[in-house]
Structures are given as C-alpha cells and as structure tokens.
Design a protein around this motif. Sequence first.
Motif, PDB file in Angstrom:
ATOM      1  N   PRO A   1       1.139  -1.332   0.047  1.00  0.00           N
ATOM      2  CA  PRO A   1      -0.002  -0.110   0.371  1.00  0.00           C
ATOM      3  C   PRO A   1       1.032   1.221   0.411  1.00  0.00           C
ATOM      4  N   GLY A   2       0.391   2.105  -1.239  1.00  0.00           N
ATOM      5  CA  GLY A   2       1.394   3.477  -0.963  1.00  0.00           C
ATOM      6  C   GLY A   2       2.673   3.471  -1.790  1.00  0.00           C
ATOM      7  N   ARG A   3       2.899   2.024  -2.163  1.00  0.00           N
ATOM      8  CA  ARG A   3       4.030   2.305  -3.088  1.00  0.00           C
ATOM      9  C   ARG A   3       4.615   2.535  -3.983  1.00  0.00           C
ATOM     10  N   ILE A   4       5.383   3.024  -4.950  1.00  0.00           N
ATOM     11  CA  ILE A   4       5.374   3.969  -6.168  1.00  0.00           C
ATOM     12  C   ILE A   4       5.783   2.886  -7.123  1.00  0.00           C
ATOM     13  N   GLY A   5       5.162   2.590  -8.241  1.00  0.00           N
ATOM     14  CA  GLY A   5       6.595   1.154  -9.220  1.00  0.00           C
ATOM     15  C   GLY A   5       6.070   2.660 -10.538  1.00  0.00           C
ATOM     16  N   VAL A   6       7.535   2.672 -10.483  1.00  0.00           N
ATOM     17  CA  VAL A   6       7.555   3.352 -12.853  1.00  0.00           C
ATOM     18  C   VAL A   6       7.768   2.244 -13.518  1.00  0.00           C
ATOM     19  N   GLY A   7       7.195   2.866 -14.802  1.00  0.00           N
ATOM     20  CA  GLY A   7       7.370   1.534 -15.602  1.00  0.00           C
ATOM     21  C   GLY A   7       7.600   2.763 -16.684  1.00  0.00           C
ATOM     22  N   LYS A   8       7.872   2.053 -17.442  1.00  0.00           N
ATOM     23  CA  LYS A   8       8.350   2.456 -18.852  1.00  0.00           C
ATOM     24  C   LYS A   8       7.186   4.207 -19.290  1.00  0.00           C
ATOM     25  N   ARG A   9       5.968   3.172 -19.408  1.00  0.00           N
ATOM     26  CA  ARG A   9       4.855   3.689 -19.808  1.00  0.00           C
ATOM     27  C   ARG A   9       3.399   3.815 -18.860  1.00  0.00           C
ATOM     28  N   GLU A  10       4.124   3.644 -17.344  1.00  0.00           N
ATOM     29  CA  GLU A  10       2.682   3.533 -16.488  1.00  0.00           C
ATOM     30  C   GLU A  10       3.584   3.849 -14.948  1.00  0.00           C
TER      31      GLU A  10
ATOM     32  N   GLY B   1       3.187  23.329  -8.285  1.00  0.00           N
ATOM     33  CA  GLY B   1       3.843  24.707  -8.565  1.00  0.00           C
ATOM     34  C   GLY B   1       3.493  23.722 -10.662  1.00  0.00           C
ATOM     35  N   LYS B   2       3.056  23.169 -10.573  1.00  0.00           N
ATOM     36  CA  LYS B   2       2.808  22.241 -11.819  1.00  0.00           C
ATOM     37  C   LYS B   2       1.060  22.352 -12.424  1.00  0.00           C
ATOM     38  N   LYS B   3       1.624  22.190 -13.696  1.00  0.00           N
ATOM     39  CA  LYS B   3       0.523  21.489 -14.056  1.00  0.00           C
ATOM     40  C   LYS B   3       0.037  19.685 -14.531  1.00  0.00           C
ATOM     41  N   ARG B   4      -1.249  20.018 -14.622  1.00  0.00           N
ATOM     42  CA  ARG B   4      -1.604  18.422 -14.621  1.00  0.00           C
ATOM     43  C   ARG B   4      -0.590  17.573 -16.315  1.00  0.00           C
ATOM     44  N   MET B   5      -0.362  16.467 -15.463  1.00  0.00           N
ATOM     45  CA  MET B   5      -0.053  15.988 -16.760  1.00  0.00           C
ATOM     46  C   MET B   5      -0.358  13.796 -16.203  1.00  0.00           C
ATOM     47  N   PRO B   6       0.080  13.231 -17.686  1.00  0.00           N
ATOM     48  CA  PRO B   6      -0.046  12.448 -17.431  1.00  0.00           C
ATOM     49  C   PRO B   6       0.639  11.387 -16.450  1.00  0.00           C
ATOM     50  N   ALA B   7       0.912  10.508 -16.085  1.00  0.00           N
ATOM     51  CA  ALA B   7       1.149  10.331 -14.949  1.00  0.00           C
ATOM     52  C   ALA B   7       2.896  10.072 -15.048  1.00  0.00           C
ATOM     53  N   ALA B   8       2.672   9.076 -16.084  1.00  0.00           N
ATOM     54  CA  ALA B   8       4.355   8.675 -16.914  1.00  0.00           C
ATOM     55  C   ALA B   8       5.323   9.760 -17.029  1.00  0.00           C
ATOM     56  N   ASP B   9       4.520  10.951 -17.573  1.00  0.00           N
ATOM     57  CA  ASP B   9       5.669  12.283 -17.587  1.00  0.00           C
ATOM     58  C   ASP B   9       5.738  12.998 -16.175  1.00  0.00           C
ATOM     59  N   TRP B  10       4.498  12.759 -15.456  1.00  0.00           N
ATOM     60  CA  TRP B  10       5.841  13.087 -14.589  1.00  0.00           C
ATOM     61  C   TRP B  10       6.403  12.670 -13.619  1.00  0.00           C
ATOM     62  N   ALA B  11       6.415  11.049 -13.510  1.00  0.00           N
ATOM     63  CA  ALA B  11       7.657  10.379 -12.759  1.00  0.00           C
ATOM     64  C   ALA B  11       8.978  11.065 -13.694  1.00  0.00           C
ATOM     65  N   ARG B  12       8.966  11.042 -15.296  1.00  0.00           N
ATOM     66  CA  ARG B  12      10.082  10.564 -15.598  1.00  0.00           C
ATOM     67  C   ARG B  12      10.722  12.403 -15.583  1.00  0.00           C
ATOM     68  N   GLY B  13       9.858  13.143 -14.772  1.00  0.00           N
ATOM     69  CA  GLY B  13      10.551  14.916 -14.362  1.00  0.00           C
ATOM     70  C   GLY B  13      10.429  14.813 -12.787  1.00  0.00           C
TER      71      GLY B  13
END
Length: 307
Positions: A257-266, A285-297
């Motif tokens: 629970p709560g653990r984040i798993g970052v993949g290439k597309r999700e 301070g950022k705009k809403r964006m797809p989760a994969a884009d958020w994770a890359r940054g």
Amino acid sequence: MRVVFAGTPETAIPSLEALVASRHDVVAVITRPDAPAGRGRTLTPSPVAQAAERHGIEVLKPAKPSDPDFMDRLREIAPDCVPIVAYGALIRREALDIPRFGWINLHFSVLPAWRGAAPVQRAIMAGDEVTGATVFSLVEELDAGPVLGTITETIRDDDTSAELLARLADWGSKLLVDVVDHIEDGDIAAVPQPEDNVSYAPKLTTEEGRIDWNRPAFAIDRHIRGCTPAPGAWTVLGDDRVKIGPARITEDRTLEPGRIGVGKREVRVGTTTTDVVLGEVQAVGKKRMPAADWARGTSFDTEPRFS
C-alpha cells in the motif's frame, strides 16, 4: 406562469435555459453577488448572472436573501413560483412565502438520500450504483420538503463527480420544467419524504481529499473520482502534496500500500488489494500531466511511497 429563477454555478444554467425556452415567463434571476475570479481576482458575475444577462433578464444579487431591499423587490415582481438550483444560500420563511406556489428546489440525489451540499460526490465515494435528481417544495429544514418529482441515473464505473453532475443537471432541467408545467396546470401533488434512510452530504473539505492507500483499490478509485474535480484527490510524496486524477484498477497485486512502481509507460501504486495505475498527476506549482510524464521529471528515493 411568472417565474423567478435562483441559481449560481454552471450546474444551474441548464435549468435556467430550459425555463427560458419553456412556456413560462422568466422575469428575474436571483444569484450570489459577484466574486473574485482569475489570477487578477477581478470581481466577476456568477455563471447564472452572465447567462441571465445574455437573455436580457433582470438579475438580483442580494448579499443575503433576507436583505430588505431584495425582499421588497421580490414582492414587487410577485412571481408565481421560484425554481432554485444550487443557489448557495439559505432561504428563510419570509421569502419562501412570497411566491404563490412557493420555491421548488432541484437537488441532485434521490431524496431523502444525500441531503446537503455535495450529494453527487458523496454518492460516488459511497459506492452507490444509482443516484438521480429530485424536485421538492423548499422548506427551512435542509432538503426536507415534500417531493414533486424524481428521476434516477446509473452511476457509471468511470464517472467523476463532474461528469455525473453534468448529466444530472441536463436531465434534471427537464424534470424541473415538467414540474413547473404541472404546478401551473394544477395536476400535481407533493409527497412527504420518508423519515427513514435519510443521509447527509456535507461539503467536502480539502483534507477529505487525501487518499488513504491502506484501503482496497475499488474504494480508492471511488474516492478519487468523487473528489474530481473538487476538492481534488491528493497524497504526499516526501514533503510535497501531489494531486491525483482518476486511476485504473488492475487485476494483480505487485506493490505494498502506497508504494510507487514506475514503468516506462505507466505508474502504479499499491493498495490493500490490487494495484492502481495512475492517470494524471499534478505536482506543486506544475500543470496536470500524464503520470508517466510526471514520473520522468521526478527524483525518487530507492523505494518511493505515497503517504
């Protein structure tokens, strides 16, 4: 029939437009006073006020519905009926008694379920399968007046509160006009609400938008959808608050629970049942964006976790 319409947000506009297009004469609109809006915090008329002005309808904006000048003007207008949708202020007995047929309220639930300010959000969050809209005679007690008409609507598996409310506002506007028609024709009777199965839907607070990842995926899904767009579902990553848009429930459980798993597309997050795949994310301070884009940054710890 001479009608004065009371309402404030976008949700009330379909009902105003339906009444304007009906056989009834909308002689004035009551709405909340102009409020600051936008980055410049400029005083701006409510959506209903702007719609009324486009139709050339007189707009009344009392600070309180009990203001003497407003009460005098309402008596001068002498409406037969005042339909009200999401006006945003309590109406006292003195005002309720002015129109010949009283005030009739369009409420977005099947009363007596979910009386209060946030019926659509609460219905989704509670996991209700069906909701609806009710037109009832307004009384001083909260959403407790006798019922004049009801419709039902299925809550879809992907409904946000905004999407469901938009449908109810559309269908409810037709119900409201139909009730006003029958009031004028004299062939409708109000039915008292049942005294059992009463539930309440107070306005959601920002704090209530916080996601508890120690819940099942289906409950988290409903929570996020119910809080979208307002007050917004959110969680915490490190010291930062992160807003979370509607998610997708998966069929497998790979994360705590709560653990984040970052993949290439999700981006997945663990719950007490199966993982959820995040849709859109908004960092501070950022705009809403797809989760994969958020994770890359985003810079993550070795075992990133929402709390």
